[in-house]
Design a protein around this motif. Structure first.
Motif, mmCIF file in Angstrom:
data_model
loop_
_atom_site.group_PDB
_atom_site.id
_atom_site.type_symbol
_atom_site.label_atom_id
_atom_site.label_comp_id
_atom_site.label_asym_id
_atom_site.label_seq_id
_atom_site.Cartn_x
_atom_site.Cartn_y
_atom_site.Cartn_z
ATOM 1 N N THR A 163 0.890 -0.930 0.237
ATOM 2 C CA THR A 163 -0.313 -0.133 0.104
ATOM 3 C C THR A 163 1.113 1.459 0.080
ATOM 4 N N ILE A 164 0.621 2.091 -0.724
ATOM 5 C CA ILE A 164 0.911 3.710 -0.995
ATOM 6 C C ILE A 164 0.298 4.555 -0.528
ATOM 7 N N LEU A 165 0.423 5.283 0.790
ATOM 8 C CA LEU A 165 -0.907 6.308 1.552
ATOM 9 C C LEU A 165 0.926 7.852 0.562
ATOM 10 N N GLY B 79 8.215 20.991 5.331
ATOM 11 C CA GLY B 79 8.398 20.186 5.916
ATOM 12 C C GLY B 79 7.748 19.301 7.188
ATOM 13 N N TYR B 80 6.478 19.576 7.003
ATOM 14 C CA TYR B 80 5.460 18.777 8.382
ATOM 15 C C TYR B 80 5.921 17.825 8.266
ATOM 16 N N GLY B 81 4.972 17.822 9.015
ATOM 17 C CA GLY B 81 5.785 15.840 9.799
ATOM 18 C C GLY B 81 5.073 14.740 8.540
ATOM 19 N N GLY B 82 6.002 13.207 8.813
ATOM 20 C CA GLY B 82 4.475 12.300 8.079
ATOM 21 C C GLY B 82 5.095 11.100 8.739
ATOM 22 N N LEU B 83 4.912 10.173 8.031
ATOM 23 C CA LEU B 83 5.654 8.324 8.170
ATOM 24 C C LEU B 83 7.330 8.768 8.225
ATOM 25 N N VAL B 84 7.445 7.827 8.609
ATOM 26 C CA VAL B 84 9.230 7.513 8.893
ATOM 27 C C VAL B 84 9.382 6.926 7.927
ATOM 28 N N CYS B 85 10.546 7.202 6.864
ATOM 29 C CA CYS B 85 10.680 6.217 5.315
ATOM 30 C C CYS B 85 12.057 5.896 5.299
ATOM 31 N N ASP B 86 12.195 4.245 4.818
ATOM 32 C CA ASP B 86 13.619 4.015 5.140
ATOM 33 C C ASP B 86 14.170 4.910 3.524
ATOM 34 N N TRP B 87 15.336 4.536 3.024
ATOM 35 C CA TRP B 87 15.199 4.597 1.626
ATOM 36 C C TRP B 87 14.263 3.949 0.231
ATOM 37 N N ASP B 88 13.974 2.867 0.748
ATOM 38 C CA ASP B 88 12.686 2.256 -0.350
ATOM 39 C C ASP B 88 11.169 3.208 -0.520
ATOM 40 N N LEU B 89 11.001 4.268 0.854
ATOM 41 C CA LEU B 89 10.219 4.746 0.717
ATOM 42 C C LEU B 89 9.449 4.136 1.625
ATOM 43 N N ARG B 90 9.710 2.835 2.177
ATOM 44 C CA ARG B 90 9.287 2.150 3.135
ATOM 45 C C ARG B 90 8.671 2.393 4.877
ATOM 46 N N GLU C 53 5.517 -3.379 7.405
ATOM 47 C CA GLU C 53 6.790 -4.242 6.467
ATOM 48 C C GLU C 53 5.215 -3.910 5.505
ATOM 49 N N GLY C 54 5.506 -3.114 3.789
ATOM 50 C CA GLY C 54 4.029 -3.426 3.084
ATOM 51 C C GLY C 54 3.644 -2.129 2.618
ATOM 52 N N LEU C 55 3.761 -1.314 3.815
ATOM 53 C CA LEU C 55 3.296 0.327 3.461
ATOM 54 C C LEU C 55 4.304 1.589 3.298
ATOM 55 N N TYR C 56 4.312 1.961 2.408
ATOM 56 C CA TYR C 56 4.863 2.965 1.733
ATOM 57 C C TYR C 56 4.593 4.630 1.533
ATOM 58 N N ALA C 57 5.467 5.320 1.459
ATOM 59 C CA ALA C 57 4.519 6.624 1.335
ATOM 60 C C ALA C 57 5.989 7.296 0.191
ATOM 61 N N ALA C 58 4.251 7.950 -0.198
ATOM 62 C CA ALA C 58 4.913 9.185 -1.431
ATOM 63 C C ALA C 58 4.720 10.732 -1.532
ATOM 64 N N GLY C 59 5.096 11.569 -1.572
ATOM 65 C CA GLY C 59 4.647 13.102 -1.536
ATOM 66 C C GLY C 59 4.275 13.284 -0.287
ATOM 67 N N SER C 60 3.578 14.195 0.260
ATOM 68 C CA SER C 60 3.684 14.903 1.224
ATOM 69 C C SER C 60 3.087 13.963 2.840
ATOM 70 N N GLU C 61 3.118 12.852 1.922
ATOM 71 C CA GLU C 61 2.910 11.436 3.784
ATOM 72 C C GLU C 61 4.007 11.143 3.882
ATOM 73 N N ILE C 62 5.129 11.878 3.775
ATOM 74 C CA ILE C 62 6.832 11.306 3.976
ATOM 75 C C ILE C 62 6.922 12.781 5.455
ATOM 76 N N CYS C 63 7.564 11.803 5.994
ATOM 77 C CA CYS C 63 7.444 13.201 7.455
ATOM 78 C C CYS C 63 8.942 14.016 6.502
ATOM 79 N N GLY C 64 8.984 15.226 6.896
ATOM 80 C CA GLY C 64 9.883 16.378 6.228
ATOM 81 C C GLY C 64 10.443 17.187 5.056
ATOM 82 N N VAL C 65 8.805 16.267 3.866
ATOM 83 C CA VAL C 65 8.902 17.002 3.122
ATOM 84 C C VAL C 65 7.758 17.229 2.720
ATOM 85 N N GLY C 66 7.864 18.132 1.193
ATOM 86 C CA GLY C 66 6.518 18.521 0.415
ATOM 87 C C GLY C 66 6.879 19.522 -0.443
ATOM 88 N N GLY C 67 5.491 19.741 -1.780
ATOM 89 C CA GLY C 67 5.668 20.572 -2.626
ATOM 90 C C GLY C 67 5.430 19.288 -4.003
#
Length: 449
Positions: free
Chosen positions: A5-7, A233-244, A248-262
């Motif tokens: 799943t990708i949030l 750079g608002y908060g969100g999911l803590v992700c690794d280099w694979d954006l996981r 396990e199995g839960l990924y994030a993209a865009g502003s759902e990743i903590c510290g990024v946005g735009g």
């Protein structure tokens, strides 16, 4: 039943103010559907979140439409600005040397390798500071040398610069094509003949290169508690280099990743998360859906349409905004934050339980207000957990004034809230960032990037 799943649901907004009906064009770039569903789903699933205590000063619904008023900032860089008498505002380089021609506003100083052409030189490091309007503009406004209001005057600029600003940049930045470019063109605006007025701001802001000209952060107007979570750079999911995420199995993209946005982050991380999630899914079997969870969610959602009369969703939304204004404003302490949690719980088991939705629209908005209640609680929990102030997060604790850049993650385990520190080398525990990028992010055959 998904294997992965990708949030990518964006950041929650309108937590401190909801002003849809206060002004005619109540917009920045932000979508009113940004409730924070992704953060709440991840939180309830037990994923680690971080930086949720971060927010920034905002004028909320009192903003002007982005890029829709005259300015020389960002997408309008480097437009000529004149005062009410037609007197041109001077430009300077990073060493305060006068810039006398329009083409020079696009040039770095001699020997400068990288510079920021954003008109925000006052907040840029000296090494990357680009051309900007004179630094003492606010003082010169106060002295009467320059008279408000200001105007963006592109009539005397080279035609290629005019077209680059109004057409290429204004017209392709975010949502400017229709609400800004088309609206102004249809109204007869011609940048070769007409000027566009700059917001009438206090000199403190009208003369500040670091302030976007479309904003209205005026002291005493919004008060000290107008906050926002979008961008920056608002908060969100803590992700690794694979954006996981931490699950396990839960990924994030865009502003759902903590510290990024735009837009740039969203465009790059969407493709990246999709690739890594697909690789993971190829090696897994589908999961069995939880019928008990599905039944619980249906009960939660449809109870609002089964309530014939009661509160409306706006009352819940405005109530939670007031709680955030009063108990999660610019300055915080334990007692204030704890009281905020008490009030949110009171709304959840009081007004929200008695809220009725008469149609699908009202149901959607009610569920959004419920989600925002969850987001506000998560934010207050993170604020309580940070026992320090943090300038980079616009975070001030009256009871913990000491500054700290320490980072931590928060998550649920068996219904209990857990926190753990995030080490400084979280993204490069095995080597340099370059080595980690080559190991995890490069496609096969491109390790020499």
């Amino acid at each position: 039943s998904a294997k992965a799943t990708i949030l990518s649901t964006g950041q929650p907004i309108r937590l401190w103010e909801m002003a849809w009906e206060k002004v005619g064009s109540n917009s920045h770039e932000y979508d009113p559907n940004w409730d924070g569903d992704g953060a709440v789903m991840a939180w309830k699933a037990g994923a680690k979140l971080s930086l949720m205590e971060y927010s920034q000063a905002s004028s909320g619904g009192r903003r002007y439409p982005s890029y829709g008023t005259g300015n020389a900032n960002n997408t309008w860089f480097p437009a000529t600005i004149v005062d009410a008498n037609g007197k041109e505002i001077p430009w300077v380089d990073r060493d305060d040397r006068p810039i006398t021609t329009v083409p020079e506003r696009n040039l770095p100083v001699e020997g400068q390798k990288l510079w920021m052409p954003l008109g925000i030189g006052m907040t840029s490091p000296y090494e990357t500071c680009g051309p900007l309007m004179v630094r003492d503009l606010r003082e010169r406004i106060m002295s009467g040398e320059f008279k408000l209001p200001f105007y963006a005057d592109m009539t005397q600029m080279p035609d290629y610069e005019r077209r680059a600003i109004f057409g290429l940049m204004v017209g392709n930045e975010g949502k400017t094509a229709v609400p800004i470019y088309k609206t102004l063109k249809d109204a007869g605006f011609d940048p070769a003949e007409d000027m566009l007025m700059v917001n009438v701001l206090h000199p403190q802001y009208a003369g500040a290169n670091e302030e976007p000209f479309w904003d209205v952060k005026l002291p005493g107007v919004n008060g000290p508690n107008m906050r926002d979570t979008a961008f920056g750079g608002y908060g969100g999911l803590v992700c690794d280099w694979d954006l996981r995420s931490s699950l396990e199995g839960l990924y994030a993209a865009g502003s759902e990743i903590c510290g990024v946005g735009g837009a740039s982050f969203s465009a790059s991380t969407g493709r990246y998360a999709g690739r890594t999630a697909a690789t993971w899914a190829l090696s897994k079997e589908p999961a069995a859906p939880s019928e008990e969870q599905i039944a619980r969610e249906k009960k939660r959602i449809y109870k609002y349409v089964q309530t014939e009369t009661g509160y409306g969703w706006k009352e819940v939304q405005l109530g939670l905004c007031r709680v955030m204004q009063d108990y999660c404003g610019d300055y915080k302490n334990d007692d204030v934050l704890e009281m905020g949690l008490w009030w949110l719980d009171s709304i959840r088991h009081g007004e929200l339980d008695k809220t009725a939705a008469a149609n699908p629209h009202e149901l959607g908005r009610t569920l959004g207000a419920e989600t925002r209640l969850d987001v506000c609680e998560i934010i207050l929990r993170h604020c309580l957990a940070r026992k320090s102030s943090a300038k980079m997060l616009n975070f001030e604790r009256l009871d913990y004034p000491e500054q700290s850049s320490e980072k931590f993650a928060m998550y649920l385990r068996d219904g209990e809230i857990q926190t753990e520190p995030i080490p400084e080398d979280f993204y490069a525990p095995e080597g340099t960032y370059r080595e980690m990028y080559v190991k995890h992010a490069c496609l096969e055959g491109s390790a020499d990037v």
